[in-house]
Motif scaffolding. Structure first.
Motif, PDB file in Angstrom:
ATOM      1  N   GLN A 209     -32.683   3.186  33.455  1.00 41.42           N
ATOM      2  CA  GLN A 209     -31.747   2.305  34.152  1.00 41.42           C
ATOM      3  C   GLN A 209     -30.417   3.026  34.310  1.00 41.42           C
ATOM      4  O   GLN A 209     -30.052   3.886  33.500  1.00 41.42           O
ATOM      5  CB  GLN A 209     -31.514   1.014  33.345  1.00 41.42           C
ATOM      6  CG  GLN A 209     -32.737   0.179  33.072  1.00 41.42           C
ATOM      7  CD  GLN A 209     -33.086  -0.721  34.246  1.00 41.42           C
ATOM      8  OE1 GLN A 209     -32.310  -0.841  35.192  1.00 41.42           O
ATOM      9  NE2 GLN A 209     -34.246  -1.358  34.182  1.00 41.42           N
ATOM     10  N   VAL A 211     -26.317   1.974  34.962  1.00 44.56           N
ATOM     11  CA  VAL A 211     -25.406   0.828  34.962  1.00 44.56           C
ATOM     12  C   VAL A 211     -23.978   1.310  35.205  1.00 44.56           C
ATOM     13  O   VAL A 211     -23.471   2.179  34.475  1.00 44.56           O
ATOM     14  CB  VAL A 211     -25.475   0.066  33.623  1.00 44.56           C
ATOM     15  CG1 VAL A 211     -24.472  -1.091  33.612  1.00 44.56           C
ATOM     16  CG2 VAL A 211     -26.890  -0.443  33.368  1.00 44.56           C
ATOM     17  N   ARG A 232     -21.627  -9.944  27.805  1.00 45.48           N
ATOM     18  CA  ARG A 232     -22.783 -10.046  28.690  1.00 45.48           C
ATOM     19  C   ARG A 232     -23.339  -8.663  29.015  1.00 45.48           C
ATOM     20  O   ARG A 232     -24.554  -8.430  28.955  1.00 45.48           O
ATOM     21  CB  ARG A 232     -22.394 -10.766  29.979  1.00 45.48           C
ATOM     22  CG  ARG A 232     -23.587 -11.006  30.916  1.00 45.48           C
ATOM     23  CD  ARG A 232     -23.157 -11.640  32.228  1.00 45.48           C
ATOM     24  NE  ARG A 232     -22.443 -12.899  32.000  1.00 45.48           N
ATOM     25  CZ  ARG A 232     -21.171 -13.109  32.296  1.00 45.48           C
ATOM     26  NH1 ARG A 232     -20.446 -12.133  32.843  1.00 45.48           N
ATOM     27  NH2 ARG A 232     -20.611 -14.262  32.069  1.00 45.48           N
ATOM     28  N   LEU A 233     -22.450  -7.717  29.345  1.00 41.84           N
ATOM     29  CA  LEU A 233     -22.886  -6.355  29.661  1.00 41.84           C
ATOM     30  C   LEU A 233     -23.515  -5.695  28.436  1.00 41.84           C
ATOM     31  O   LEU A 233     -24.554  -5.020  28.538  1.00 41.84           O
ATOM     32  CB  LEU A 233     -21.693  -5.530  30.149  1.00 41.84           C
ATOM     33  CG  LEU A 233     -21.978  -4.061  30.474  1.00 41.84           C
ATOM     34  CD1 LEU A 233     -23.072  -3.930  31.515  1.00 41.84           C
ATOM     35  CD2 LEU A 233     -20.695  -3.367  30.937  1.00 41.84           C
ATOM     36  N   ARG A 235     -25.092  -7.112  25.964  1.00 43.69           N
ATOM     37  CA  ARG A 235     -26.419  -7.687  25.725  1.00 43.69           C
ATOM     38  C   ARG A 235     -27.439  -7.192  26.750  1.00 43.69           C
ATOM     39  O   ARG A 235     -28.607  -6.960  26.416  1.00 43.69           O
ATOM     40  CB  ARG A 235     -26.329  -9.206  25.739  1.00 43.69           C
ATOM     41  CG  ARG A 235     -25.641  -9.776  24.496  1.00 43.69           C
ATOM     42  CD  ARG A 235     -25.472 -11.273  24.572  1.00 43.69           C
ATOM     43  NE  ARG A 235     -24.880 -11.786  23.343  1.00 43.69           N
ATOM     44  CZ  ARG A 235     -24.447 -13.033  23.199  1.00 43.69           C
ATOM     45  NH1 ARG A 235     -24.532 -13.897  24.216  1.00 43.69           N
ATOM     46  NH2 ARG A 235     -23.934 -13.439  22.035  1.00 43.69           N
ATOM     47  N   GLU A 236     -27.004  -7.016  27.978  1.00 48.64           N
ATOM     48  CA  GLU A 236     -27.905  -6.487  29.002  1.00 48.64           C
ATOM     49  C   GLU A 236     -28.371  -5.074  28.643  1.00 48.64           C
ATOM     50  O   GLU A 236     -29.547  -4.736  28.795  1.00 48.64           O
ATOM     51  CB  GLU A 236     -27.197  -6.487  30.365  1.00 48.64           C
ATOM     52  CG  GLU A 236     -26.993  -7.854  30.966  1.00 48.64           C
ATOM     53  CD  GLU A 236     -26.164  -7.819  32.249  1.00 48.64           C
ATOM     54  OE1 GLU A 236     -25.728  -6.694  32.631  1.00 48.64           O
ATOM     55  OE2 GLU A 236     -25.951  -8.881  32.859  1.00 48.64           O
ATOM     56  N   ALA A 239     -30.825  -5.132  25.773  1.00 46.35           N
ATOM     57  CA  ALA A 239     -32.163  -5.543  26.225  1.00 46.35           C
ATOM     58  C   ALA A 239     -32.902  -4.383  26.898  1.00 46.35           C
ATOM     59  O   ALA A 239     -34.112  -4.241  26.766  1.00 46.35           O
ATOM     60  CB  ALA A 239     -32.039  -6.721  27.196  1.00 46.35           C
TER      61      ALA A 239
END
Length: 244
Positions: A209, A211, A232-233, A235-236, A239
């Motif tokens: 990925q 980002v 939020r970032l 945790r993304e 994951a």
């Protein structure tokens, strides 16, 4: 200094370590690599530095093929690796000795910017771990290579010293604009420092990925730690690293 890696593959003792790796780093960009331990991140740096030669693929700097060539980048390992018999100034000067030139004005300016001018005549054992890491980083900068490869430079530091070093690096990079490829196991550190984050797969390594960090670099980004957008970032990214 633009770096391009195209279809890079490397096998060590019949074990594929890197396979079909593609990515680029633009001039002046800070890109972090995060991924599982043993995925081949340090091996990638050896390939970029010319210590290893890929079995397939190409490495380009500003459009020039550099497979197997040395001397195109500055490298900072996990440990400071300072020479104990040399003063701090002479440890930093080592980067310029390798090119048979010494710019004392430049070296003294770098030491001053890093808050090390007062310890320039001391020896490594007289400095704290954080100060030794600063010396190692200034040694890398003193080489004047536009591409810096940093291999978990803060990984061995305690949490408080690590936070201080991150802030110091951010402030220094505002003055010393370089192209940086940075290995870290800390997602928070990657968010704090990077323009982009490449999430790597387990060995054989590929980019799983990519980002883009949506926050402006510098003090403003540091102040965003703990906000909803930051969490939020984080945790993304966590994951993405979980095994599927």
């Amino acid at each position: 200094m633009k770096l391009e890696v195209k279809g890079l593959s490397f096998t060590y003792e019949q074990r594929p370590v890197i396979q079909g790796l593609h990515f680029s780093v633009q001039d002046g960009e800070f890109v972090s690599l995060i991924g599982p331990s043993g995925s081949g991140k340090s091996t990638l740096f050896y390939l970029l530095g010319g210590l290893y030669r890929p079995q397939a693929g190409e490495i380009h700097l500003n459009g020039r093929l550099i497979n197997g060539e040395r001397g195109h980048l500055a490298y900072m390992p996990q440990q400071p690796s300072l020479m104990p018999w040399r003063t701090i100034f002479d440890n930093v000067r080592l980067a310029q000795e390798l090119t048979r030139r010494t710019d004392r004005v430049r070296l003294n300016q770098l030491l001053k910017e890093a808050g090390l001018a007062e310890v320039a005549r001391r020896y490594p054992h007289e400095l704290s771990g954080g100060m030794q890491q600063r010396v190692a980083f200034i040694r890398a900068l003193a080489s004047d290579h536009d591409l810096l490869c940093l291999d978990e430079p803060f990984g061995a530091l305690d949490a408080l010293t690590r936070t201080r070093m991150q802030k110091w690096l951010l402030s220094l990079l505002e003055q010393e604009r370089r192209t940086i490829l940075f290995i870290t196991h800390s997602i928070e550190e990657a968010i704090l420092l990077s323009d982009r984050i490449l999430v790597l797969s387990p060995s054989p390594m590929k980019v799983a990925q990519e980002v883009a960090v949506p926050f402006a670099r510098g003090q403003e980004r540091d102040e965003r730690r703990g906000t909803k957008e930051w969490i939020r970032l984080q945790r993304e990214l966590e994951a993405m690293l979980l095994p599927t």
